[in-house]
Structures are given as structure tokens and as C-alpha cells.
Design a protein around this motif. Structure first.
Motif, short mmCIF file in Angstrom:
data_model
loop_
_atom_site.label_atom_id
_atom_site.label_comp_id
_atom_site.label_asym_id
_atom_site.label_seq_id
_atom_site.Cartn_x
_atom_site.Cartn_y
_atom_site.Cartn_z
N THR A 263 47.10 60.23 65.45
CA THR A 263 48.27 59.92 64.61
C THR A 263 48.49 61.02 63.57
O THR A 263 47.61 61.84 63.30
CB THR A 263 48.08 58.58 63.85
OG1 THR A 263 46.92 58.68 63.02
CG2 THR A 263 47.93 57.42 64.81
N GLN A 264 49.67 60.97 62.97
CA GLN A 264 50.02 61.98 61.97
C GLN A 264 49.42 61.67 60.60
O GLN A 264 49.10 62.56 59.84
CB GLN A 264 51.55 62.06 61.86
CG GLN A 264 52.19 62.60 63.13
CD GLN A 264 53.63 62.13 63.28
OE1 GLN A 264 53.88 60.93 63.49
NE2 GLN A 264 54.58 63.04 63.16
N LEU A 265 49.30 60.37 60.30
CA LEU A 265 48.81 59.96 58.98
C LEU A 265 47.56 59.10 59.14
O LEU A 265 47.40 58.42 60.16
CB LEU A 265 49.89 59.16 58.24
CG LEU A 265 51.21 59.91 58.00
CD1 LEU A 265 52.26 58.94 57.46
CD2 LEU A 265 51.00 61.07 57.03
N THR A 266 46.70 59.13 58.13
CA THR A 266 45.44 58.39 58.22
C THR A 266 45.22 57.55 56.97
O THR A 266 45.32 58.05 55.85
CB THR A 266 44.25 59.36 58.39
OG1 THR A 266 44.52 60.21 59.50
CG2 THR A 266 42.96 58.59 58.62
N VAL A 267 44.93 56.27 57.21
CA VAL A 267 44.56 55.36 56.12
C VAL A 267 43.10 54.98 56.33
O VAL A 267 42.71 54.57 57.43
CB VAL A 267 45.43 54.08 56.15
CG1 VAL A 267 44.96 53.08 55.08
CG2 VAL A 267 46.90 54.43 55.96
N VAL A 268 42.28 55.12 55.29
CA VAL A 268 40.90 54.63 55.33
C VAL A 268 40.83 53.42 54.40
O VAL A 268 41.22 53.53 53.24
CB VAL A 268 39.91 55.72 54.87
CG1 VAL A 268 38.49 55.16 54.77
CG2 VAL A 268 39.94 56.90 55.83
N SER A 269 40.38 52.29 54.92
CA SER A 269 40.19 51.16 54.02
C SER A 269 38.73 51.10 53.60
O SER A 269 37.83 51.35 54.40
CB SER A 269 40.64 49.84 54.67
OG SER A 269 39.84 49.54 55.78
N ILE B 180 50.59 56.09 62.20
CA ILE B 180 49.54 55.82 61.22
C ILE B 180 48.25 55.38 61.92
O ILE B 180 48.26 54.50 62.77
CB ILE B 180 50.00 54.68 60.26
CG1 ILE B 180 51.24 55.14 59.49
CG2 ILE B 180 48.88 54.29 59.29
CD1 ILE B 180 51.95 54.01 58.77
N GLY B 181 47.15 56.01 61.53
CA GLY B 181 45.82 55.61 62.01
C GLY B 181 45.07 54.89 60.91
O GLY B 181 45.20 55.24 59.73
N ARG C 153 55.37 51.04 55.94
CA ARG C 153 56.71 50.84 56.50
C ARG C 153 57.62 52.02 56.18
O ARG C 153 58.45 52.42 57.00
CB ARG C 153 57.30 49.52 55.99
CG ARG C 153 56.56 48.33 56.57
CD ARG C 153 57.29 47.02 56.36
NE ARG C 153 56.59 45.96 57.08
CZ ARG C 153 57.02 44.70 57.19
NH1 ARG C 153 58.14 44.34 56.61
NH2 ARG C 153 56.33 43.81 57.88
N THR C 154 57.46 52.57 54.97
CA THR C 154 58.25 53.75 54.63
C THR C 154 57.92 54.90 55.57
O THR C 154 58.81 55.57 56.09
CB THR C 154 57.97 54.16 53.16
OG1 THR C 154 58.22 53.04 52.32
CG2 THR C 154 58.83 55.33 52.74
N MET C 155 56.63 55.11 55.80
CA MET C 155 56.22 56.22 56.68
C MET C 155 56.72 56.00 58.10
O MET C 155 57.20 56.92 58.75
CB MET C 155 54.69 56.35 56.69
CG MET C 155 54.11 56.82 55.36
SD MET C 155 54.81 58.41 54.85
CE MET C 155 55.08 58.14 53.10
N ARG C 156 56.60 54.76 58.58
CA ARG C 156 57.05 54.49 59.95
C ARG C 156 58.56 54.62 60.08
O ARG C 156 59.05 55.06 61.13
CB ARG C 156 56.60 53.10 60.39
CG ARG C 156 55.14 53.13 60.81
CD ARG C 156 54.63 51.76 61.11
NE ARG C 156 54.93 51.37 62.48
CZ ARG C 156 54.19 50.51 63.18
NH1 ARG C 156 53.13 49.98 62.62
NH2 ARG C 156 54.51 50.19 64.40
N SER C 157 59.26 54.27 59.01
CA SER C 157 60.72 54.43 59.08
C SER C 157 61.10 55.90 59.15
O SER C 157 62.20 56.26 59.56
CB SER C 157 61.39 53.75 57.87
OG SER C 157 61.18 54.53 56.72
N GLN C 158 60.15 56.77 58.74
CA GLN C 158 60.39 58.21 58.87
C GLN C 158 59.84 58.74 60.19
O GLN C 158 59.70 59.95 60.39
CB GLN C 158 59.74 58.95 57.69
CG GLN C 158 60.38 58.62 56.35
CD GLN C 158 59.56 59.12 55.16
OE1 GLN C 158 58.63 59.92 55.33
NE2 GLN C 158 59.89 58.65 53.97
N GLY C 159 59.44 57.83 61.07
CA GLY C 159 58.98 58.26 62.40
C GLY C 159 57.53 58.70 62.44
O GLY C 159 57.07 59.26 63.45
N LYS C 160 56.77 58.47 61.37
CA LYS C 160 55.37 58.93 61.33
C LYS C 160 54.45 57.85 61.90
O LYS C 160 54.64 56.66 61.65
CB LYS C 160 54.98 59.24 59.90
CG LYS C 160 55.87 60.31 59.26
CD LYS C 160 55.06 61.39 58.59
CE LYS C 160 55.93 62.53 58.09
NZ LYS C 160 56.51 62.24 56.77
#
Lengths: 311, 311
Positions: A53-59, A29-30, A20-27
């Protein structure tokens, strides 16, 4: 050249807060959901995600909800530190590794024991076995019955449910799934449509080792001899594709030929089906974009593979 | 004193875009899901929502997924303009009314007819009847079998699924549900926990008309005579609460007395159960916080009511 170490998050509230922090900065997420023990196939999913996307999360989470009690949950391979090293090698880099301990543990309220008691005798997944009160499941009721769903009846229920949980925790813009698990990819697409998730689902091509074997975390369990024999799967898929290009469109003959070759090599067929690429209905003749899906056992290892055939 | 007219949004992408824009400005969003034909009970949910968030979305959508083909979908009352007028009377105001046309219509791709053909003979809800390819359902597998779930086996599957869809479209911070639909409120709580939705669920107290009848959109179908007789429900619930306070804790006796009174008045009991407030398990003795839940028919109108009994 190694990238910076990704942020490792195990708490789900912390994970959502980061997103949510990243999205609030307009980024944007993948998300690339994995069960760990990463190989080049997973890394290709991450490379695909980086395009969107600009940012990547791997679970990294071995989901007990998709294993039945008699399946290989306890022996599913893992190598967390090795995984992190591999992730650091991806050009462009991974921002977060979401590595929760147990996504079905909600703490034990007063009512859990009772809830569990009520469901005695209805243990179908490794989650229900552990008895911690989880009882909500997402079902994609038609598609879940096909292919792997026939021999693993709770598998796609578990997959759809864990992906829902990950979507709700990570809140990504894009999620990438491998076309190696062809039906899984289609099921997630259908689920996202039917439940109106604000997530774009991207399919990424199946990756093969140089010898042709479809990459899988389970390949590590194959002996050298078994591995050589397991090549019969990819070889006969390529052969079927070639035969179709030469005009062979009879699905029964194509399947018989593949089944024969795999059995000849000592494999035990779970299923071999040629289905419509869109709705995964069985075809008798290849007269539209099709996909040839195979699952077979070599020793104690169950392997899956598929080949798109575009006529 | 009337507030400004709320923004009316019918498109789901537009709805999500509005929510995301507001959240990017740091604003919090409350969702009050309704099926329209609003009464004071609904307005009290909105007042509850206003306590928790800066902005309020009210959805008005009669969900076909929770009606079976033999239920009253086609006669469910509606009065959209009246609803808007009522919403404008709420102090503090409603920002958006989300009023979609059909949340199960995904357009007709090539495969829908086939998908539908595959499922012939498996029509259990009004969605499946309309045959537009929806096949993903959220099941809260234990709780969905209780109370209203016994006589309406697909009801809570439909409720959990539409709430999931609304959560994914509106992406609220808080969602308010009435405790009149006690089990529904508990099911949504359980679903949010099990699927890790980033939404806080708030329960709002049941509202009664001055004569004691629990407020419901269906009350409009009662004749004056039926309405007078239907008061037997609330009267016997209050009587049971009073009896418990006087020391009567035997659930069978409490239920028998209520069933007798309602039948005496000409009602047909669907269920009358005294259950644990937390896990909704049947109680034989009131020895912990309980709730007495009743559903009964007066003519063609099915009414529900409940009373929390805290010993």
C-alpha cells in the motif's frame, strides 16, 4: 537516516476521518496492529506492509480483551517514545501511529452499572473486570480452541474482537500479521473470510535474533541465564526440521524429542504440536505441509515459536 | 408512479465496488437489510433511510444463520419480483437491491470437509447444518439472551453476524432497523458501539395494518380466523398502554391481563415482558420509559409485537 515523525492519533473518529480522507484521494492504506515495545520483528511487518500500500498505519495498543485477570497485562512492557524512534528508522516510513487510550470505554450511560451488575461473577477478561459495558465479542469458534487457545481460552476471542475494532476504525486495504503467532494469523484470515471484511490479510515471516530466539516483546523479561536456556526452543525446532528432511516423519517421536530437550534446559512445556499448515489439525505423520508450534515457560516468561516444515 | 428499476447485485465484490465508487464521488449510502417478502413496514424503513443519505441499498436475503434446523427457514415466504415492484413504488426510489445467493458459501477448499467433521454433533443453525466451513460468529453476550433470545438461542448470534457481513460488504453510512424487532434494534446499536463500526444505526417505528396487527412477512401464513384472533395481541398492548396512562404501573398485573386475553383468543404465549427501553432489563413497576414486548403463536405462526410506554 530518520524519516519524518509519524502523525500520532489517539481518537478513533479522527483516525477514521484520516483514513477516509486518504482513500477519497485514491490512496491505499496498510495496517500493522501491534501492542508496542517494538522490535525488529514488528519492523519487518511494516516493511511487508509497504510492499502492498501507499500509506501505513501502525497501531500501538495493549488489548486488555485478550488478557485474563490472572495474566500479565499490568507488566506487559511499553516504551512509546522508543517505539516512535524505531518507527522513524523504517525506510519508506510510517504515516500514522494510532495510539488509543482505551478502546473499550464508551462513556458511562445510565445503563452501564446495571448491565455490569447483571454479569457479576462472569469476569473472564481484563475488559469485563473493568466493567464498562463492553459485551460484543467475535468468536472464530473452531480455530480459537487450538494451540494457545487451550491454555488461554479467551485469548483469540479478544484478538478477533480487537482486530475487528481496528479494521472498523482504520478501514485499511491490507493488514499484516506475523507468522510467529501462527494461529492468530490463521484466525484473522478465517474471520476476514467469514465476516466479509474488505481487507486483505498478509502473513509476514517469523524473525529471529542472531542466536535463534524468536523475537518477542516478552524476551526483555528473560534473565541472561534464562535466555540461554530458552534457546533450546529454536534449536530443537531446527533439529526437528532437519530430522524430517532426513526422513523422520513420526510426529510423536519428533515432539517427544523436542519436549525432552526443552525440559532438559529447564523449560516448562505449555504445548508442542505438529499441525496441518492449512486447517491446523493435529498430524500423526508429516505427509503434507506442516507447522511445528511450541509454547513454553522459562521462569515467568511464556515464549512461543514455530517452524514450517514443507515435505 | 413507478421509479426506475433498481440495480440488482448478487455478487458481494461487485456490491462493495459499487459502494466504494459512490463514496469516492462523495455520495452517502443507506442500507435497509430485509429478508424479502416486503410489506409497508419495510417500505417505511426505506422512507426513513431516504431522510439520511443520498443513495439507498436494500438487501434481500433470508439468513440461514439465524434459523435453527427445526425452524421455518424452508417455508419463509418469498416473492422477489413482487418485492422489486414494491420497491419501485417508493417515492425517491431505491438504487440497489443486494440479493446474494449464499453469503456462507466460500467455495470448498481442501480443509472444509475436515473442519466440518470436527464439528459433528454441534449443529445449531441452518448454516452449520449445510456444513460449508463458516465458523465466525458475533455475539452480543448479554442482550442476546433476552426476549426472543430465550426461545431462539442462536437467533441474535445469526442476526449480529449477518449484519456484520452486510456492513462489511455494503459499507453504508447509515443502516435502518425496525423497532418492531425491538431487541434486534438494540442489539445492533450495541454491536456497532462495541465493534466501532463507522455506521449510524437508525430505528424506525413499528407499522400496523388498519386492523392493528403489526406488519410481518409471516402474517401471510395466518388464516382469516387466526388473523382475527391474533388481533388480541395488539388490542391488549394498546389496552396496557391505556391502563398505564390511567395509573396502573404494576408490571405483573399488566402482563397477567395481556396473557389472559391472548390465551383466551387461542394464542400460545412465548413471552410477555415489560422492560426498560434502554437496557431491556425486566421491570416490576413502570417508573421509567418502558417497552412491553410480546411473542405468541397462533397456529404455526409466531408473531411478535411491542408497545413503547413512556410514563
Amino acid at each position: 537516516m530518520a524519516n519524518q515523525e509519524p502523525l500520532i492519533i489517539s481518537d478513533k473518529d479522527e483516525m477514521r476521518k484520516w483514513s477516509r480522507t486518504m482513500r477519497s484521494q485514491g490512496k491505499s492504506i496498510g495496517l500493522v496492529p501491534t501492542m508496542g515495545f517494538l522490535h525488529q520483528g514488528h519492523l519487518s511487518l511494516i516493511q511487508e506492509s509497504l510492499k502492498h500500500t501507499q500509506l501505513t498505519v501502525v497501531s500501538i495498543y495493549v488489548n486488555p480483551g485478550q488478557f485474563s485477570p490472572n495474566e500479565d497485562l499490568s507488566t506487559y512492557p511499553s516504551d512509546f517514545l522508543g517505539d516512535i524512534r524505531k518507527l522513524m528508522s523504517v525506510p519508506g516510513g510510517v504515516n500514522v501511529v494510532f495510539h488509543p487510550k482505551d478502546l473499550y470505554d464508551y462513556g458511562k450511560g445510565d445503563d452501564y452499572e446495571k448491565m455490569n451488575g447483571r454479569e457479576k461473577g462472569k469476569i473472564v477478561s481484563c475488559v469485563e473486570k473493568s466493567g464498562i459495558g463492553h459485551e460484543t465479542w467475535v468468536r472464530v469458534e473452531n480455530l480459537e480452541k487450538g494451540l494457545c487457545g487451550k491454555s488461554r481460552p479467551i485469548f483469540f476471542r479478544g484478538v478477533a474482537t480487537i482486530v475487528t475494532k481496528l479494521f472498523n476504525i482504520v478501514e485499511p486495504d491490507v493488514a499484516v500479521f506475523g507468522k510467529k503467532d501462527y494461529l492468530q494469523w490463521k484466525i484473522i484470515q478465517r474471520m476476514v473470510r467469514d465476516l466479509d471484511f474488505g481487507v486483505k490479510v498478509v502473513g509476514s515471516e517469523l524473525m529471529r535474533d542472531e542466536d535463534g530466539l524468536a523475537m518477542s516483546s516478552r524476551n526483555v523479561h528473560l534473565s541472561l541465564d534464562q535466555r540461554a536456556k530458552a534457546l533450546s526452543i529454536s534449536k530443537s525446532l531446527f533439529k526437528a526440521k532437519f530430522a524430517t528432511e532426513q526422513g523422520q516423519v513420526d510426529c510423536k517421536e519428533l515432539k517427544d524429542s523436542l519436549i525432552h530437550a526443552i525440559q532438559e534446559a529447564g523449560g516448562k512445556i505449555d504445548y508442542a504440536e505438529i499441525v496441518d499448515q492449512e486447517n491446523l489439525e493435529d498430524l500423526t505423520e508429516i505427509n503434507r505441509p506442516a507447522v511445528f508450534c511450541v509454547a513454553a515457560w522459562f521462569g515467568n516468561v511464556r515464549l512461543i515459536d514455530n517452524m514450517e516444515i514443507n515435505v
